[in-house]
Design a protein around this motif. Structure first.
Motif, PDB file in Angstrom:
ATOM      1  N   PHE A  93       1.045  -1.265  -0.051  1.00 24.14           N
ATOM      2  CA  PHE A  93      -0.026  -0.354  -0.325  1.00 24.14           C
ATOM      3  C   PHE A  93       0.552   1.502   0.022  1.00 24.14           C
ATOM      4  N   VAL A  94       2.235   1.265   0.423  1.00 24.49           N
ATOM      5  CA  VAL A  94       2.866   2.341   0.909  1.00 24.49           C
ATOM      6  C   VAL A  94       3.699   2.407  -0.347  1.00 24.49           C
ATOM      7  N   ASP A  95       3.537   1.189  -1.007  1.00 27.25           N
ATOM      8  CA  ASP A  95       4.972   1.526  -2.107  1.00 27.25           C
ATOM      9  C   ASP A  95       3.468   2.012  -3.659  1.00 27.25           C
ATOM     10  N   ALA A  96       2.270   1.945  -3.344  1.00 32.88           N
ATOM     11  CA  ALA A  96       1.672   2.281  -4.325  1.00 32.88           C
ATOM     12  C   ALA A  96       0.708   3.771  -3.620  1.00 32.88           C
ATOM     13  N   ASN A  97       1.097   4.041  -3.009  1.00 34.74           N
ATOM     14  CA  ASN A  97       0.467   5.063  -2.555  1.00 34.74           C
ATOM     15  C   ASN A  97       1.159   6.455  -2.356  1.00 34.74           C
ATOM     16  N   LEU A  98       0.890   8.073  -2.247  1.00 34.15           N
ATOM     17  CA  LEU A  98       1.184   8.771  -2.314  1.00 34.15           C
ATOM     18  C   LEU A  98       1.124   9.066  -0.407  1.00 34.15           C
ATOM     19  N   CYS A  99       2.332   9.167   0.418  1.00 31.65           N
ATOM     20  CA  CYS A  99       2.527   9.581   1.406  1.00 31.65           C
ATOM     21  C   CYS A  99       2.625  11.088   1.755  1.00 31.65           C
ATOM     22  N   TRP A 100       1.891  11.034   2.441  1.00 30.10           N
ATOM     23  CA  TRP A 100       1.883  12.827   3.611  1.00 30.10           C
ATOM     24  C   TRP A 100       2.667  12.748   4.852  1.00 30.10           C
ATOM     25  N   TYR A 120       9.083   5.196   0.651  1.00 35.20           N
ATOM     26  CA  TYR A 120       9.083   3.571   1.060  1.00 35.20           C
ATOM     27  C   TYR A 120       9.685   3.365   2.227  1.00 35.20           C
ATOM     28  N   VAL A 121       9.497   1.721   1.782  1.00 28.46           N
ATOM     29  CA  VAL A 121       9.287   0.732   3.244  1.00 28.46           C
ATOM     30  C   VAL A 121      10.773   0.107   3.245  1.00 28.46           C
ATOM     31  N   LEU A 122      11.712   0.636   3.909  1.00 32.73           N
ATOM     32  CA  LEU A 122      12.990   0.411   4.383  1.00 32.73           C
ATOM     33  C   LEU A 122      13.039  -1.446   4.574  1.00 32.73           C
ATOM     34  N   ALA A 124       1.027   9.692   6.380  1.00 35.11           N
ATOM     35  CA  ALA A 124      -0.427   8.998   6.263  1.00 35.11           C
ATOM     36  C   ALA A 124      -0.513   8.716   5.112  1.00 35.11           C
ATOM     37  N   CYS A 125      -0.925   7.402   4.650  1.00 39.20           N
ATOM     38  CA  CYS A 125      -1.403   6.854   3.489  1.00 39.20           C
ATOM     39  C   CYS A 125      -2.392   6.822   2.499  1.00 39.20           C
ATOM     40  N   ALA A 126      -3.538   7.381   2.080  1.00 43.72           N
ATOM     41  CA  ALA A 126      -4.661   6.527   1.960  1.00 43.72           C
ATOM     42  C   ALA A 126      -4.677   6.719   0.228  1.00 43.72           C
ATOM     43  N   ASN A 127      -5.405   6.204  -0.013  1.00 37.30           N
ATOM     44  CA  ASN A 127      -5.934   6.036  -1.538  1.00 37.30           C
ATOM     45  C   ASN A 127      -7.665   6.423  -1.578  1.00 37.30           C
ATOM     46  N   LEU A 128      -8.092   6.964  -2.469  1.00 38.83           N
ATOM     47  CA  LEU A 128      -9.253   8.067  -1.305  1.00 38.83           C
ATOM     48  C   LEU A 128     -10.480   6.889  -2.536  1.00 38.83           C
ATOM     49  N   ALA A 129     -10.170   6.135  -4.096  1.00 41.12           N
ATOM     50  CA  ALA A 129     -10.217   5.796  -4.280  1.00 41.12           C
ATOM     51  C   ALA A 129     -11.039   4.198  -3.957  1.00 41.12           C
TER      52      ALA A 129
END
Length: 134
Positions: free
Chosen positions: A11-18, A37-39, A67-72
Motif C-alpha cells: 500500500f505504501v509503495d502504491a500510494n502517495l504518503c504525506w 518507501y518501505v525500508l 499518512a498514506c491513503a487511497n481515495l478511490a
C-alpha cells in the motif's frame, strides 16, 4: 516496534504518503513525500530533498506522522514512531546512488521512521483505530 504487513508495505509503495511535523513554536506542517518507501517491516523512509521546514522541524526534534491513503478505495494507514536522520552513513550513500540512478535530486537527508504505531484510515467506523502499537 509495530510490524508492517505485506499488504501495508504494498500500500505504501502504491500510494502517495504525506508527512506532518511541528515547529518549535507550534506551527504544524504537512507535505507530500513522493519518495516514501518501505525500508523493512518496521521502518519507513524517504528522501528529504528540499531541506525546508519539515526537515528543520525534524532536526529540532519534532515527532513525525506519516499518512498514506487511497481515495478511490477509501482506505489508508497512519504511521507514528521514532525518527532518525541519516546524512553521512551507508544508508545515506546507498540512497544517494538510488537518486542519481533515477535522475532525481540528491537528498539532503534520509529520514527513517521506526514505526511504533499503525492506525487504520479506512473510511467509516474503523477510521483512526489502532491496528498495531509497540
Amino acid at each position: 516496534m509495530a510490524v508492517l504487513t505485506q499488504d501495508m508495505q504494498e500500500f505504501v509503495d502504491a500510494n502517495l504518503c504525506w508527512v506532518a511535523t511541528q515547529s518549535l513554536d507550534g506551527v504544524l506542517g504537512l507535505g507530500p513525500k513522493m519518495s516514501m518507501y518501505v525500508l523493512d517491516e518496521t521502518h519507513l523512509a524517504y528522501h528529504e530533498r528540499t531541506a525546508g521546514q519539515t526537515y528543520r522541524n525534524l532536526e529540532d526534534g519534532s515527532p513525525l506522522v506519516v499518512a498514506c491513503a487511497n481515495l478511490a478505495e477509501k482506505t489508508g494507514y497512519r504511521f507514528r514512531g521514532n525518527v532518525t536522520l541519516h546524512t553521512d552513513d551507508e544508508l545515506y550513500k546507498e540512497q544517494v546512488a538510488v537518486a542519481e540512478a533515477n535522475g532525481t535530486k540528491v537528498p539532503a537527508c534520509i529520514v527513517v521512521l521506526e514505526v511504533t504505531a499503525i492506525e487504520d484510515l479506512t473510511g467509516g467506523a474503523k477510521a483512526g483505530t489502532t491496528i498495531a502499537k509497540d
